[in-house]
Design an enzyme around this catalytic site. Structure first.
Site, mmCIF file in Angstrom:
data_model
loop_
_atom_site.group_PDB
_atom_site.id
_atom_site.type_symbol
_atom_site.label_atom_id
_atom_site.label_comp_id
_atom_site.label_asym_id
_atom_site.label_seq_id
_atom_site.Cartn_x
_atom_site.Cartn_y
_atom_site.Cartn_z
ATOM 1 N N ARG A 37 0.740 -1.258 -0.057
ATOM 2 C CA ARG A 37 0.039 0.132 -0.079
ATOM 3 C C ARG A 37 0.960 1.236 -0.103
ATOM 4 O O ARG A 37 1.777 1.203 0.978
ATOM 5 C CB ARG A 37 -1.035 -0.120 1.353
ATOM 6 C CG ARG A 37 -1.761 1.250 1.789
ATOM 7 C CD ARG A 37 -2.475 1.132 2.618
ATOM 8 N NE ARG A 37 -2.978 2.636 3.317
ATOM 9 C CZ ARG A 37 -2.512 3.158 4.136
ATOM 10 N NH1 ARG A 37 -1.399 2.698 4.985
ATOM 11 N NH2 ARG A 37 -3.171 4.442 4.647
ATOM 12 N N ARG A 78 -7.415 18.208 7.872
ATOM 13 C CA ARG A 78 -6.246 18.375 8.757
ATOM 14 C C ARG A 78 -6.044 19.903 9.230
ATOM 15 O O ARG A 78 -6.459 20.868 8.497
ATOM 16 C CB ARG A 78 -4.862 18.040 8.355
ATOM 17 C CG ARG A 78 -4.716 16.404 8.101
ATOM 18 C CD ARG A 78 -3.414 15.767 7.402
ATOM 19 N NE ARG A 78 -3.160 14.693 6.952
ATOM 20 C CZ ARG A 78 -3.344 13.421 7.737
ATOM 21 N NH1 ARG A 78 -2.918 13.769 8.761
ATOM 22 N NH2 ARG A 78 -3.259 12.482 7.228
ATOM 23 N N LYS A 223 -13.194 2.031 0.988
ATOM 24 C CA LYS A 223 -12.757 2.055 2.121
ATOM 25 C C LYS A 223 -14.186 2.346 2.931
ATOM 26 O O LYS A 223 -14.594 3.508 2.843
ATOM 27 C CB LYS A 223 -11.843 2.979 2.523
ATOM 28 C CG LYS A 223 -10.292 2.731 1.919
ATOM 29 C CD LYS A 223 -9.369 3.895 1.917
ATOM 30 C CE LYS A 223 -8.873 3.924 3.618
ATOM 31 N NZ LYS A 223 -7.696 4.864 3.538
ATOM 32 N N THR A 283 -5.833 -1.547 9.900
ATOM 33 C CA THR A 283 -5.837 -0.624 11.095
ATOM 34 C C THR A 283 -5.466 -1.286 12.424
ATOM 35 O O THR A 283 -6.394 -2.193 12.943
ATOM 36 C CB THR A 283 -6.712 0.539 11.270
ATOM 37 O OG1 THR A 283 -7.269 0.848 10.098
ATOM 38 C CG2 THR A 283 -6.449 1.486 12.271
#
Length: 473
Positions: A37, A78, A223, A283
Site C-alpha cells: 500500500r 487536517r 474504504k 488498522t
C-alpha cells in the site's frame, strides 16, 4: 518430502519511512507480504515512482507476483501548522477554524486545510486529533470559517486529522489532490485504487468513470469508514459496485464509535463473501509492534479472527511504514495466519447470506468437488482472473494455483484468497503442465496428488466451462 503450506489469507504492507529502501521492500516480500500500500496522504511523486520500481524489482527477483495499492487521501481534513506545534484546549473553549489563515499566531483562530464552512452545519460534531478532542459547531463565522466549542480538555497538534461524522459531503469526496493523484497514477503500475471516506455507491461510480477516462485498468477498493457507508441502504450497494472493500477501522471507530467496529467488520466480510468481492481488514492489527518486537495476545487474536471470518487480506499500516520492527510484524502476521488456517475452519455464513451459485456455478462446483475429494489444490487457467476470484469466494481449504500469461492479472490475484499465481507464456499456459512441474518440485509432497483443474476448452465459449480431476503419482 512434506507439502509446503500456503497461507490463504494474504498480507498487505504499507511502505513508509521505516521501509524506504530496495532492501527493506525485498525483506517484506520475502517475509510474506503479497501486496504493498502506497499512502498518498504523504510523500512526493518522485518517492512513489521509486517505491513502485523497488516493488517490481523485488517481485522479479523473487519470482513472486505482488499487488500495489494506491490509497487516495480523500477528504482527510487536517489542521494547519500551529505555533509551537501544539495548543492546549479546555472544555468550553471557543475555537475558530479558518481555511484562509496562512499562519497561526498562537490564538484560538486556527488554520485548517479545508473549507469547513462549505460543508458543516451548526450543531454537527467535529472531532480533532483522531477523536481525542471533541467539539460542536456553534456558528458559521464566514464563508471560510466556523466556530466550535470544545467538549473536553486536552491538546491539539499540527496537521492532525479532523473527523466530521454527521456531515454530508454530498458526493463531493474527491479533493483536488485526489484528482491529481488519480491522473498521475493512471499511467503508473497500480493494480488497485482505494477510495477514502466512501459515503454511498455513487462515489464508486464516479471514481470508476474517472479511471476509465484516464485509461486506468486499476480496480477499486472502497474504504468503509463513515456512518453513511455502514447504513443498511448503502453498505451492500457499495460492496456490489466495488471490486473490493477495506474495513478501515481507525476512522470508522472515530466516526461511528469503537463498539460498532467488530460487528461492522463481520458484516462487511459476510457481504463480500456473498458477492465475491475482496475484503481487507485494516488498522492496528499489530499496532504494538510499532515499538515492540512481539505482538500482544489481543493482536494475535484479532488477526486470527479475521482469518476465521474469511477475510481475503489483513493489512499493516504504521507497523511497516513507521515501526521499529516492520519485518517482524509481517512474519508474526504470517505465522498467525498459517497456524489459524491449519487449526480452524473458516466461519460459515448463514444460508440467506451465502453467495448465489448461479452466477459462478463452475467455480462453486470446482470448490465443492475439491473439498469432497480432499484435493491437494485447485488449478485454474485464467486470463482476467475472474475464475480464481470466483473460486476463492467459496473459501476452499486448499491452495488455488492460478496460471496466466497476463502480468496485470497475476499482480491483482496476488491478494486474492488462497491464490498462488504463476506466470507462463501463452504457448505453455496449460494447467496440467504446471501441475506436473509443481509435483516434480515437491509442492504436493511425496505421495499421490489429487488436483481439480478448471479452464475453458469449448471453442468459442469465451469463459470457464470445464472441470477435470487429475491424479499425479
Amino acid at each position: 518430502m512434506s507439502k509446503p503450506i500456503f497461507k490463504r489469507t494474504k498480507i498487505l504492507a504499507t511502505i513508509g519511512p521505516a521501509t524506504m529502501s530496495q532492501e527493506k521492500v525485498s525483506e517484506l516480500m520475502a517475509a510474506g507480504a503479497n501486496g504493498f500500500r502506497l499512502n498518498f496522504s504523504h510523500g512526493s511523486y518522485e518517492e512513489r515512482t521509486q517505491q513502485i520500481e523497488w516493488i517490481r524489482t523485488a517481485s522479479r527477483e523473487q519470482d513472486k507476483p505482488v499487488a500495489i495499492l494506491q490509497d487516495l487521501q480523500g477528504p482527510k481534513i487536517r489542521l494547519g501548522i500551529l505555533k509551537d506545534n501544539m495548543l492546549e484546549v479546555k472544555t468550553g473553549d471557543m475555537l475558530v477554524l479558518d481555511s484562509e489563515i496562512a499562519e497561526h499566531d498562537g490564538s484560538f483562530n486556527l488554520p485548517v486545510q479545508y473549507n469547513l464552512a462549505s460543508k458543516m452545519k451548526v450543531g454537527e460534531p467535529l472531532y480533532m486529533f483522531d477523536g481525542k478532542i471533541r467539539s460542536i459547531v456553534r456558528e458559521i463565522v464566514s464563508e471560510t470559517a466556523i466556530k466550535v466549542e470544545i467538549q473536553n480538555d486536552g491538546f491539539l497538534m499540527s496537521r492532525k486529522g479532523l473527523n466530521l461524522p454527521d456531515t454530508d459531503f454530498g458526493g463531493d469526496i474527491l479533493t483536488q489532490k485526489d484528482l491529481e493523484d488519480i491522473e498521475w497514477g493512471a499511467s503508473r503500475d497500480f493494480d488497485y485504487v482505494s477510495l477514502s471516506f466512501v459515503q454511498s455507491a455513487s462515489d464508486i461510480v464516479d471514481l470508476r468513470q474517472r479511471l476509465l477516462t484516464f485509461g486506468s485498468e486499476a480496480q477499486i477498493i472502497a474504504k468503509i469508514e463513515t456512518k453513511s457507508a455502514i447504513s443498511p441502504e448503502n453498505l451492500e450497494k457499495i460492496v456490489q459496485l466495488s471490486d473490493g472493500v477495506m474495513v478501515a477501522r481507525g476512522d470508522l471507530a472515530v466516526e461511528a464509535g469503537a463498539e460498532i467496529v467488530p460487528v461492522v467488520q463481520r458484516r462487511v466480510i459476510t457481504l463480500c463473501r456473498k458477492h465475491g468481492k475482496m475484503v481487507i481488514v485494516a488498522t492496528q492489527m499489530m499496532g504494538s509492534m510499532v515499538d515492540n518486537p512481539e505482538p500482544s495476545r489481543a493482536e494475535v487474536s484479532d488477526v486470527a479472527n479475521a482469518v476465521i471470518q474469511g477475510a481475503d487480506v489483513v493489512m499493516l499500516s504504521d507497523e511497516t511504514a513507521n515501526g521499529k520492527y516492520p519485518i517482524e510484524a509481517v512474519e508474526s502476521m504470517r505465522k498467525t495466519i498459517l497456524y489459524t488456517q491449519e487449526h480452524s475452519d473458516v466461519m460459515p455464513v448463514a444460508k440467506s447470506e451465502s453467495r448465489q451459485k448461479n452466477d459462478a456455478v463452475i467455480s462453486y462446483t470446482a470448490a465443492r468437488l475439491a473439498r469432497d475429494l480432499n484435493a491437494d489444490a485447485i488449478v485454474a487457467e485464467t486470463d482476467t482472473g475472474a475464475t480464481a476470484v470466483n473460486i476463492g469466494a467459496f473459501r476452499p481449504n486448499m491452495p488455488i494455483i492460478s496460471l496466466t500469461d497476463n502480468c496485470k492479472t497475476a499482480q491483482k490475484l496476488a491478494l486474492n484468497y488462497a491464490t498462488r499465481v504463476y506466470m507462463r507464456p501463452p504457448e505453455s499456459c496449460h494447467g496440467i503442465e504446471l501441475a506436473r512441474d509443481l509435483k516434480n518440485e515437491g509442492y504436493f509432497g511425496d505421495g499421490v496428488a489429487t488436483l481439480v483443474l478448471v479452464n475453458g476448452h469449448r471453442p468459442g465459449a469465451g469463459k470457464t466451462d470445464t472441470i477435470r480431476v487429475l491424479t499425479l503419482e
